[in-house]
Design a protein around this motif. Structure first.
Motif, PDB file in Angstrom:
ATOM      1  N   SER A   1       0.836  -1.203   0.000  1.00  0.00           N
ATOM      2  CA  SER A   1       0.000   0.000   0.000  1.00  0.00           C
ATOM      3  C   SER A   1       0.870   1.252   0.000  1.00  0.00           C
ATOM      4  CB  SER A   1      -0.930   0.023   1.216  1.00  0.00           C
ATOM      5  OG  SER A   1      -1.882  -0.998   1.119  1.00  0.00           O
ATOM      6  N   ILE A   2       1.890   1.261   0.841  1.00  0.00           N
ATOM      7  CA  ILE A   2       2.783   2.424   0.931  1.00  0.00           C
ATOM      8  C   ILE A   2       3.513   2.637  -0.381  1.00  0.00           C
ATOM      9  CG2 ILE A   2       4.864   3.344   2.039  1.00  0.00           C
ATOM     10  CD1 ILE A   2       3.857   1.911   4.636  1.00  0.00           C
ATOM     11  N   VAL A   3       4.107   1.592  -0.909  1.00  0.00           N
ATOM     12  CA  VAL A   3       4.857   1.706  -2.160  1.00  0.00           C
ATOM     13  C   VAL A   3       3.933   2.092  -3.314  1.00  0.00           C
ATOM     14  CG1 VAL A   3       6.221   0.396  -3.847  1.00  0.00           C
ATOM     15  CG2 VAL A   3       6.682   0.151  -1.414  1.00  0.00           C
ATOM     16  N   GLY A   4       2.709   1.621  -3.268  1.00  0.00           N
ATOM     17  CA  GLY A   4       1.739   1.927  -4.309  1.00  0.00           C
ATOM     18  C   GLY A   4       1.135   3.320  -4.208  1.00  0.00           C
ATOM     19  N   GLY A   5       1.484   4.047  -3.157  1.00  0.00           N
ATOM     20  CA  GLY A   5       1.011   5.426  -3.029  1.00  0.00           C
ATOM     21  C   GLY A   5      -0.071   5.642  -1.989  1.00  0.00           C
ATOM     22  N   ASP A   6      -0.643   4.581  -1.436  1.00  0.00           N
ATOM     23  CA  ASP A   6      -1.667   4.732  -0.397  1.00  0.00           C
ATOM     24  C   ASP A   6      -0.989   4.653   0.962  1.00  0.00           C
ATOM     25  OD1 ASP A   6      -4.004   4.988   0.982  1.00  0.00           O
ATOM     26  OD2 ASP A   6      -4.951   3.195   0.149  1.00  0.00           O
ATOM     27  N   THR A   7      -0.201   5.687   1.244  1.00  0.00           N
ATOM     28  CA  THR A   7       0.638   5.705   2.433  1.00  0.00           C
ATOM     29  C   THR A   7      -0.173   5.601   3.720  1.00  0.00           C
ATOM     30  OG1 THR A   7       2.206   7.052   1.209  1.00  0.00           O
ATOM     31  CG2 THR A   7       2.502   6.976   3.577  1.00  0.00           C
ATOM     32  N   GLU A   8      -1.272   6.340   3.810  1.00  0.00           N
ATOM     33  CA  GLU A   8      -2.080   6.317   5.035  1.00  0.00           C
ATOM     34  C   GLU A   8      -2.600   4.924   5.349  1.00  0.00           C
ATOM     35  OE1 GLU A   8      -5.104   9.213   5.887  1.00  0.00           O
ATOM     36  OE2 GLU A   8      -4.031  10.722   4.717  1.00  0.00           O
ATOM     37  N   ALA A   9      -3.116   4.238   4.345  1.00  0.00           N
ATOM     38  CA  ALA A   9      -3.655   2.887   4.563  1.00  0.00           C
ATOM     39  C   ALA A   9      -2.547   1.928   4.949  1.00  0.00           C
ATOM     40  CB  ALA A   9      -4.375   2.396   3.315  1.00  0.00           C
ATOM     41  N   GLY A  10      -1.391   2.047   4.305  1.00  0.00           N
ATOM     42  CA  GLY A  10      -0.271   1.168   4.617  1.00  0.00           C
ATOM     43  C   GLY A  10       0.239   1.362   6.030  1.00  0.00           C
ATOM     44  N   ILE A  11       0.370   2.618   6.422  1.00  0.00           N
ATOM     45  CA  ILE A  11       0.811   2.919   7.787  1.00  0.00           C
ATOM     46  C   ILE A  11      -0.193   2.375   8.795  1.00  0.00           C
ATOM     47  CG2 ILE A  11       1.157   4.790   9.465  1.00  0.00           C
ATOM     48  CD1 ILE A  11       2.377   6.425   7.132  1.00  0.00           C
ATOM     49  N   ALA A  12      -1.472   2.625   8.555  1.00  0.00           N
ATOM     50  CA  ALA A  12      -2.507   2.151   9.480  1.00  0.00           C
ATOM     51  C   ALA A  12      -2.487   0.636   9.598  1.00  0.00           C
ATOM     52  CB  ALA A  12      -3.876   2.625   9.010  1.00  0.00           C
ATOM     53  N   HIS A  13      -2.301  -0.052   8.487  1.00  0.00           N
ATOM     54  CA  HIS A  13      -2.276  -1.515   8.511  1.00  0.00           C
ATOM     55  C   HIS A  13      -1.100  -2.028   9.340  1.00  0.00           C
ATOM     56  CE1 HIS A  13      -3.141  -5.537   7.047  1.00  0.00           C
ATOM     57  NE2 HIS A  13      -1.839  -5.685   6.887  1.00  0.00           N
ATOM     58  N   LEU A  14       0.082  -1.488   9.102  1.00  0.00           N
ATOM     59  CA  LEU A  14       1.262  -1.953   9.842  1.00  0.00           C
ATOM     60  C   LEU A  14       1.196  -1.569  11.321  1.00  0.00           C
ATOM     61  CD1 LEU A  14       3.915  -1.310   7.086  1.00  0.00           C
ATOM     62  CD2 LEU A  14       3.319  -3.520   8.073  1.00  0.00           C
ATOM     63  N   GLN A  15       0.661  -0.396  11.617  1.00  0.00           N
ATOM     64  CA  GLN A  15       0.501  -0.004  13.028  1.00  0.00           C
ATOM     65  C   GLN A  15      -0.485  -0.933  13.736  1.00  0.00           C
ATOM     66  OE1 GLN A  15      -0.635   4.128  12.658  1.00  0.00           O
ATOM     67  NE2 GLN A  15       1.445   4.804  13.167  1.00  0.00           N
ATOM     68  N   ARG A  16      -1.584  -1.241  13.058  1.00  0.00           N
ATOM     69  CA  ARG A  16      -2.587  -2.134  13.645  1.00  0.00           C
ATOM     70  C   ARG A  16      -1.977  -3.517  13.912  1.00  0.00           C
ATOM     71  NH1 ARG A  16      -6.241  -0.420  10.595  1.00  0.00           N
ATOM     72  NH2 ARG A  16      -5.821  -1.773   8.822  1.00  0.00           N
ATOM     73  N   LEU A  17      -1.202  -4.006  12.952  1.00  0.00           N
ATOM     74  CA  LEU A  17      -0.538  -5.290  13.128  1.00  0.00           C
ATOM     75  C   LEU A  17       0.414  -5.255  14.323  1.00  0.00           C
ATOM     76  CD1 LEU A  17       0.150  -8.158  12.162  1.00  0.00           C
ATOM     77  CD2 LEU A  17       1.816  -7.123  10.619  1.00  0.00           C
ATOM     78  N   ALA A  18       1.192  -4.189  14.432  1.00  0.00           N
ATOM     79  CA  ALA A  18       2.142  -4.072  15.541  1.00  0.00           C
ATOM     80  C   ALA A  18       1.416  -3.999  16.886  1.00  0.00           C
ATOM     81  CB  ALA A  18       3.027  -2.843  15.348  1.00  0.00           C
ATOM     82  N   HIS A  19       0.354  -3.227  16.952  1.00  0.00           N
ATOM     83  CA  HIS A  19      -0.399  -3.107  18.210  1.00  0.00           C
ATOM     84  C   HIS A  19      -1.055  -4.439  18.585  1.00  0.00           C
ATOM     85  CE1 HIS A  19       0.237   1.120  18.914  1.00  0.00           C
ATOM     86  NE2 HIS A  19      -0.174   1.420  17.690  1.00  0.00           N
ATOM     87  N   ASN A  20      -1.630  -5.128  17.594  1.00  0.00           N
ATOM     88  CA  ASN A  20      -2.256  -6.427  17.874  1.00  0.00           C
ATOM     89  C   ASN A  20      -1.226  -7.449  18.333  1.00  0.00           C
ATOM     90  OD1 ASN A  20      -4.758  -5.422  17.184  1.00  0.00           O
ATOM     91  ND2 ASN A  20      -4.755  -6.288  15.121  1.00  0.00           N
ATOM     92  N   ALA A  21      -0.063  -7.441  17.714  1.00  0.00           N
ATOM     93  CA  ALA A  21       0.996  -8.365  18.111  1.00  0.00           C
ATOM     94  C   ALA A  21       1.460  -8.069  19.537  1.00  0.00           C
ATOM     95  CB  ALA A  21       2.167  -8.279  17.141  1.00  0.00           C
ATOM     96  N   THR A  22       1.569  -6.793  19.877  1.00  0.00           N
ATOM     97  CA  THR A  22       1.965  -6.407  21.235  1.00  0.00           C
ATOM     98  C   THR A  22       0.919  -6.875  22.241  1.00  0.00           C
ATOM     99  OG1 THR A  22       3.199  -4.500  20.421  1.00  0.00           O
ATOM    100  CG2 THR A  22       2.551  -4.467  22.743  1.00  0.00           C
ATOM    101  N   ALA A  23      -0.349  -6.672  21.909  1.00  0.00           N
ATOM    102  CA  ALA A  23      -1.424  -7.090  22.813  1.00  0.00           C
ATOM    103  C   ALA A  23      -1.425  -8.601  23.014  1.00  0.00           C
ATOM    104  CB  ALA A  23      -2.778  -6.638  22.263  1.00  0.00           C
ATOM    105  N   ALA A  24      -0.980  -9.327  21.999  1.00  0.00           N
ATOM    106  CA  ALA A  24      -0.915 -10.791  22.088  1.00  0.00           C
ATOM    107  C   ALA A  24       0.418 -11.262  22.670  1.00  0.00           C
ATOM    108  CB  ALA A  24      -1.123 -11.391  20.699  1.00  0.00           C
ATOM    109  N   HIS A  25       1.227 -10.322  23.133  1.00  0.00           N
ATOM    110  CA  HIS A  25       2.541 -10.611  23.726  1.00  0.00           C
ATOM    111  C   HIS A  25       3.499 -11.267  22.728  1.00  0.00           C
ATOM    112  CE1 HIS A  25       0.880  -9.416  27.541  1.00  0.00           C
ATOM    113  NE2 HIS A  25      -0.115 -10.253  27.344  1.00  0.00           N
ATOM    114  N   ASN A  26       3.291 -10.969  21.446  1.00  0.00           N
ATOM    115  CA  ASN A  26       4.193 -11.459  20.404  1.00  0.00           C
ATOM    116  C   ASN A  26       5.116 -10.301  20.025  1.00  0.00           C
ATOM    117  OD1 ASN A  26       5.496 -12.554  18.199  1.00  0.00           O
ATOM    118  ND2 ASN A  26       3.635 -13.454  17.319  1.00  0.00           N
ATOM    119  N   LEU A  27       6.079 -10.053  20.898  1.00  0.00           N
ATOM    120  CA  LEU A  27       6.924  -8.878  20.742  1.00  0.00           C
ATOM    121  C   LEU A  27       7.857  -8.973  19.538  1.00  0.00           C
ATOM    122  CD1 LEU A  27       7.707  -8.109  24.483  1.00  0.00           C
ATOM    123  CD2 LEU A  27       5.838  -7.278  23.039  1.00  0.00           C
TER     124      LEU A  27
END
Length: 68
Positions: free
Chosen positions: A7-33
């Motif tokens: 998404s980021i490379v394709g020009g939809d930077t906001e969606a790409g950032i949101a997706h990766l942030q959501r993944l990181a937050h979900n992984a943290t909540a699941a204790h998958n650091l």
């Protein structure tokens, strides 16, 4: 992660950032650091590469130094 990076490379930077942030937050909540760290690293690297590519496309072509 790939979806966010594409998404980021394709020009939809906001969606790409949101997706990766959501993944990181979900992984943290699941204790998958390890996955969380990988998601943040992926986001940083993709944004950096994307900025470099945009900077390169904004520059005029380099001169060969030869007239003619």
């Amino acid at each position: 992660m790939l979806r966010g990076r594409l998404s980021i490379v394709g020009g939809d930077t906001e969606a790409g950032i949101a997706h990766l942030q959501r993944l990181a937050h979900n992984a943290t909540a699941a204790h998958n650091l390890e996955l969380a760290a990988e998601a943040w690293r992926s986001l940083a690297e993709t944004l950096s590469a994307s900025a470099r590519l945009r900077g390169m496309s904004a520059r005029p072509p380099a001169s060969s130094g030869k007239d003619g």
